[in-house]
Design a protein around this motif. Structure first.
Motif, PDB file in Angstrom:
ATOM      1  N   ARG A   1      -8.002 -20.660   1.387  1.00 48.81           N
ATOM      2  CA  ARG A   1      -6.950 -19.643   1.384  1.00 48.81           C
ATOM      3  C   ARG A   1      -6.005 -19.829   0.209  1.00 48.81           C
ATOM      4  NH1 ARG A   1      -2.129 -19.520   5.867  1.00 48.81           N
ATOM      5  NH2 ARG A   1      -0.893 -17.810   4.978  1.00 48.81           N
ATOM      6  N   LEU A   2      -5.619 -21.075  -0.093  1.00 46.52           N
ATOM      7  CA  LEU A   2      -4.722 -21.343  -1.216  1.00 46.52           C
ATOM      8  C   LEU A   2      -5.397 -21.006  -2.539  1.00 46.52           C
ATOM      9  CD1 LEU A   2      -2.125 -22.435  -2.397  1.00 46.52           C
ATOM     10  CD2 LEU A   2      -3.025 -24.744  -2.146  1.00 46.52           C
ATOM     11  N   ASN A   3      -6.671 -21.386  -2.704  1.00 47.27           N
ATOM     12  CA  ASN A   3      -7.377 -21.065  -3.943  1.00 47.27           C
ATOM     13  C   ASN A   3      -7.541 -19.562  -4.129  1.00 47.27           C
ATOM     14  OD1 ASN A   3      -7.765 -23.634  -5.062  1.00 47.27           O
ATOM     15  ND2 ASN A   3      -9.524 -24.030  -3.760  1.00 47.27           N
ATOM     16  N   HIS A   4      -7.811 -18.848  -3.045  1.00 46.47           N
ATOM     17  CA  HIS A   4      -7.936 -17.394  -3.154  1.00 46.47           C
ATOM     18  C   HIS A   4      -6.604 -16.753  -3.520  1.00 46.47           C
ATOM     19  CE1 HIS A   4     -11.679 -17.471  -0.358  1.00 46.47           C
ATOM     20  NE2 HIS A   4     -11.931 -17.913  -1.575  1.00 46.47           N
ATOM     21  N   LEU A   5      -5.516 -17.289  -2.987  1.00 49.74           N
ATOM     22  CA  LEU A   5      -4.201 -16.758  -3.335  1.00 49.74           C
ATOM     23  C   LEU A   5      -3.924 -16.955  -4.827  1.00 49.74           C
ATOM     24  CD1 LEU A   5      -1.397 -15.683  -2.491  1.00 49.74           C
ATOM     25  CD2 LEU A   5      -0.748 -18.041  -2.023  1.00 49.74           C
ATOM     26  N   LEU A   6      -4.226 -18.138  -5.352  1.00 45.48           N
ATOM     27  CA  LEU A   6      -4.030 -18.392  -6.778  1.00 45.48           C
ATOM     28  C   LEU A   6      -4.955 -17.528  -7.624  1.00 45.48           C
ATOM     29  CD1 LEU A   6      -3.752 -22.278  -6.615  1.00 45.48           C
ATOM     30  CD2 LEU A   6      -1.889 -20.668  -7.003  1.00 45.48           C
ATOM     31  N   ARG A   7      -6.187 -17.346  -7.157  1.00 41.09           N
ATOM     32  CA  ARG A   7      -7.136 -16.517  -7.899  1.00 41.09           C
ATOM     33  C   ARG A   7      -6.680 -15.069  -7.951  1.00 41.09           C
ATOM     34  NH1 ARG A   7     -12.392 -15.119  -4.809  1.00 41.09           N
ATOM     35  NH2 ARG A   7     -10.842 -13.748  -3.866  1.00 41.09           N
ATOM     36  N   ASP A   8      -6.228 -14.522  -6.790  1.00 43.80           N
ATOM     37  CA  ASP A   8      -5.798 -13.127  -6.767  1.00 43.80           C
ATOM     38  C   ASP A   8      -4.567 -12.901  -7.631  1.00 43.80           C
ATOM     39  OD1 ASP A   8      -7.876 -12.622  -5.056  1.00 43.80           O
ATOM     40  OD2 ASP A   8      -6.652 -12.736  -3.231  1.00 43.80           O
ATOM     41  N   ALA A   9      -3.718 -13.939  -7.752  1.00 46.41           N
ATOM     42  CA  ALA A   9      -2.548 -13.835  -8.620  1.00 46.41           C
ATOM     43  C   ALA A   9      -2.865 -14.188 -10.068  1.00 46.41           C
ATOM     44  CB  ALA A   9      -1.434 -14.746  -8.105  1.00 46.41           C
ATOM     45  N   GLN A  10      -4.151 -14.497 -10.359  1.00 46.84           N
ATOM     46  CA  GLN A  10      -4.619 -14.836 -11.702  1.00 46.84           C
ATOM     47  C   GLN A  10      -3.881 -16.045 -12.266  1.00 46.84           C
ATOM     48  OE1 GLN A  10      -4.978 -11.479 -14.342  1.00 46.84           O
ATOM     49  NE2 GLN A  10      -5.460 -10.070 -12.685  1.00 46.84           N
ATOM     50  N   GLN A  11      -3.560 -16.990 -11.393  1.00 49.42           N
ATOM     51  CA  GLN A  11      -2.881 -18.214 -11.828  1.00 49.42           C
ATOM     52  C   GLN A  11      -3.915 -19.288 -12.148  1.00 49.42           C
ATOM     53  OE1 GLN A  11       0.741 -18.533 -12.292  1.00 49.42           O
ATOM     54  NE2 GLN A  11      -0.077 -16.478 -12.480  1.00 49.42           N
ATOM     55  N   PRO A  12      -3.769 -19.991 -13.268  1.00 44.48           N
ATOM     56  CA  PRO A  12      -4.813 -20.918 -13.737  1.00 44.48           C
ATOM     57  C   PRO A  12      -4.780 -22.279 -13.037  1.00 44.48           C
ATOM     58  CG  PRO A  12      -3.026 -20.876 -15.302  1.00 44.48           C
ATOM     59  CD  PRO A  12      -2.668 -19.869 -14.231  1.00 44.48           C
ATOM     60  N   PHE A  13      -4.870 -22.285 -11.699  1.00 45.22           N
ATOM     61  CA  PHE A  13      -4.839 -23.539 -10.959  1.00 45.22           C
ATOM     62  C   PHE A  13      -5.893 -23.514  -9.859  1.00 45.22           C
ATOM     63  CE2 PHE A  13      -0.532 -22.986 -12.608  1.00 45.22           C
ATOM     64  CZ  PHE A  13      -0.406 -24.163 -13.337  1.00 45.22           C
ATOM     65  N   PHE A  14      -6.334 -24.716  -9.510  1.00 41.98           N
ATOM     66  CA  PHE A  14      -7.385 -24.887  -8.511  1.00 41.98           C
ATOM     67  C   PHE A  14      -7.130 -26.206  -7.792  1.00 41.98           C
ATOM     68  CE2 PHE A  14     -11.593 -26.138  -7.028  1.00 41.98           C
ATOM     69  CZ  PHE A  14     -12.114 -24.944  -6.540  1.00 41.98           C
ATOM     70  N   VAL A  15      -7.315 -26.227  -6.473  1.00 41.54           N
ATOM     71  CA  VAL A  15      -7.042 -27.441  -5.703  1.00 41.54           C
ATOM     72  C   VAL A  15      -8.279 -27.844  -4.905  1.00 41.54           C
ATOM     73  CG1 VAL A  15      -4.583 -26.939  -5.510  1.00 41.54           C
ATOM     74  CG2 VAL A  15      -6.130 -26.175  -3.716  1.00 41.54           C
ATOM     75  N   CYS A  16      -8.421 -29.146  -4.695  1.00 45.51           N
ATOM     76  CA  CYS A  16      -9.446 -29.718  -3.825  1.00 45.51           C
ATOM     77  C   CYS A  16      -8.748 -30.613  -2.802  1.00 45.51           C
ATOM     78  CB  CYS A  16     -10.462 -30.542  -4.619  1.00 45.51           C
ATOM     79  SG  CYS A  16     -11.588 -29.573  -5.614  1.00 45.51           S
ATOM     80  N   ALA A  17      -9.162 -30.521  -1.554  1.00 43.10           N
ATOM     81  CA  ALA A  17      -8.613 -31.350  -0.488  1.00 43.10           C
ATOM     82  C   ALA A  17      -9.676 -32.331  -0.015  1.00 43.10           C
ATOM     83  CB  ALA A  17      -8.140 -30.477   0.675  1.00 43.10           C
TER      84      ALA A  17
END
Length: 563
Positions: free
Chosen positions: A278-294
């Motif tokens: 959900r967090l990665n999709h939110l960043l992707r939809d906002a076109q923000q250049p970040f990615f997280v792994c848990a």
């Protein structure tokens, strides 16, 4: 027995999988058991209701239901006309073609039932229907004197009128086709929509959140077994999230949910993956250049209240590329770590089961070139000469000192990209052939699947070019000389690739002796480019049943969605 087996097979399979995963992933086990219960309820309901409905509509004698429907009433009215055939034809002409099938079947049931009554003819069907209707109305009136008498409208039901069943069926088929089209569009292997739309940094505080504040909270969580809300770093993260909420709606809830689920450890492993996505999709939809792994790791030897070690790794997306293989498209993210956690990762790429893209770690490529690659190139034996010759063919006139952005780094990045793309293409859990099962009989099922996946990824990587294949095989020969390089699924896959490509006449499927490795180096030095590529395709077809896929980069002007 066969019907029971067919009804219970899928629910029992879900239950068995859930029980097997109970010791390692209780949350995932509960999801499987819930799926088993839902499937059993759904299948049992459909298996009971559907045959009863079809039997009642198409096969039961009408009066066994104890009441007459409007269809029976209208059939009686049509049959009571002086010319019953003409009346029935005129009445049926007002129906939809699909509804006529049901009415004709109903009339056939009445005729079949009347044949068993002596003296009842075709013309008497209307009288029989009326008598039954009158009797059941009287019985209903005696049972409930206050009830209003049922009166017919003299018209066919609305769902039998012309166009209604046909239009309904057409809409149902159109909805199914639309759902299939949406599913195809959502297939990550077909349309990597949105994954490569990386815009400018929305706010410097976004990078500060992932690079400093969340890692600081993770460090506090790892050393303090207290509720996460009581940690000082938690208040700082919440303050940063509140400031970013107007620009990134939902960011606060996504990060908070991930942290809270992670605090509960493996009991919430499924919820952790869902919160991460959900967090990665939110960043992707906002076109923000970040990615997280848990990640979750057990911590043996510590008190139970310390729980599992949960940590979040943050990456900055440096670039995103799109590749295609036949009619399938894939997205590749180029990532670089930005957090300062003392977590060392040695792998150069990543393919997550639930992610729609693959990742290549650009910052680790520099360490790989300075360490592994430089060490192989410095060797004075045949393996070193093969590596130097392959590197000269791969990047003429280039030097590894130029780093990841040089010609050598670009060539290595392309090979690593195809390694991860093959994982996405074949799946992370491919089915091994029977002969490979037999060769790895002493390993767990997960290890056999893992070795198969890595074999395909190595072959897909080597299919980049003959020069790259020689360089990769030289690195494999260097690694196989140490026990660590022969262990694990990667070590077994390296040994298989060397044995299958260079020692095809040997009975040793996984060579490990130094004499076998020396003989493989001699074969690699003498083999020509076309033969090497042909052997790669033949070995891939032997394991996967088809030639090695070839991935081609998609130029920006070819991208359908403006990536």
């Amino acid at each position: 027995s066969l019907s029971g087996f067919l009804l219970a097979y899928l629910p029992c399979l879900c239950a068995v999988v859930g029980l097997r995963s109970l010791p390692d992933a209780p949350a995932s086990s509960l999801v499987h058991l819930r799926s088993a219960a839902l499937l059993l309820t759904l299948i049992a309901g459909v298996a009971t209701a559907l045959p009863a409905m079809l039997r009642g509509l198409l096969f039961e004698i009408p009066w066994l239901f104890g009441r007459l429907g409007r269809t029976d009433d209208l059939l009686a009215a049509a049959l009571s006309e002086p010319d019953s055939a003409l009346g029935l034809h005129r009445s049926m002409g007002r129906l939809d073609p699909l509804a006529r099938i049901f009415v004709r079947r109903r009339l056939a049931l009445w005729r079949s039932a009347a044949q068993g009554v002596p003296g009842v003819k075709e013309a008497d069907l209307a009288r029989v229907i009326r008598i039954l209707e009158q009797r059941w109305r009287e019985e209903a009136r005696e049972a409930n004197p206050q009830a209003e008498p049922a009166t017919g409208t003299g018209r066919w039901p609305w769902w039998m009128r012309p166009g209604v069943p046909s239009v309904g069926l057409s809409l149902l088929l159109a909805a199914a086709a639309f759902g299939a089209a949406v599913r195809w569009r959502a297939d990550p292997n077909e349309q990597p929509s949105g994954l490569c739309r990386i815009g400018q940094l929305l706010d410097p505080r976004v990078e500060q959140l992932f690079a400093e504040e969340i890692p600081s909270l993770i460090m506090d969580m790892s050393s303090n077994p207290v509720p996460v809300e009581s940690l000082p770093a938690y208040a700082q993260v919440q303050g940063a999230l509140a400031g970013l909420e107007p620009a990134l709606p939902g960011i606060g809830a996504a990060v908070t949910d991930l942290i809270r689920m992670g605090r509960r450890g493996r009991r919430r492993s499924y919820s952790i993956r869902r919160a991460r996505d959900r967090l990665n999709h939110l960043l992707r939809d906002a076109q923000q250049p970040f990615f997280v792994c848990a990640r979750l790791r057990p911590r043996p030897g510590l008190p139970e209240n310390w729980g599992d070690l949960f940590y979040v790794l943050s990456y900055r997306i440096r670039a995103c590329r799109t590749y295609r293989c036949s009619d399938r498209r894939f997205a590749v993210l180029e990532l670089a770590r930005i957090d300062e956690l003392n977590v060392v990762e040695n792998y150069l790429g990543m393919t997550e089961q639930r992610e729609t893209s693959v990742a290549v770690f650009a910052d680790r490529l520099a360490a790989f070139m300075e360490g592994r690659l430089h060490g192989v190139l410095q060797r004075g034996d045949l393996v070193g000469r093969i590596a130097r010759r392959a590197l000269g063919e791969l990047a003429p006139g280039a030097a590894i000192e130029e780093g990841p952005q040089g010609a050598v780094g670009c060539a290595l990045r392309e090979g690593l990209t195809r390694h991860e793309l093959h994982h996405r293409w074949a799946g992370l859990d491919p089915d091994p052939p029977n002969w490979l099962w037999a060769a790895l009989a002493g390993f767990a099922d997960e290890s056999v699947h893992g070795v198969t996946a890595e074999i395909g990824a190595y072959l897909g990587e080597m299919r980049t070019s003959p020069a790259y294949a020689r360089l990769r095989l030289a690195l494999m020969l260097d690694a196989l000389e140490s026990p660590a390089g022969r262990s694990g699924i990667h070590g077994r896959a390296r040994a298989f690739a060397v044995g299958g490509l260079l020692l095809s006449s040997s009975n040793q499927l996984f060579p490990s002796a130094q004499s076998e490795l020396d003989r493989a180096a001699v074969v690699l030095d003498a083999i020509d480019d076309s033969t090497l590529i042909a052997r790669i395709d033949a070995l891939h077809e032997k394991v996967f049943g088809q030639p090695t896929p070839v991935f081609e980069p998609v130029e920006p002007e070819e991208r359908k969605d403006g990536l």
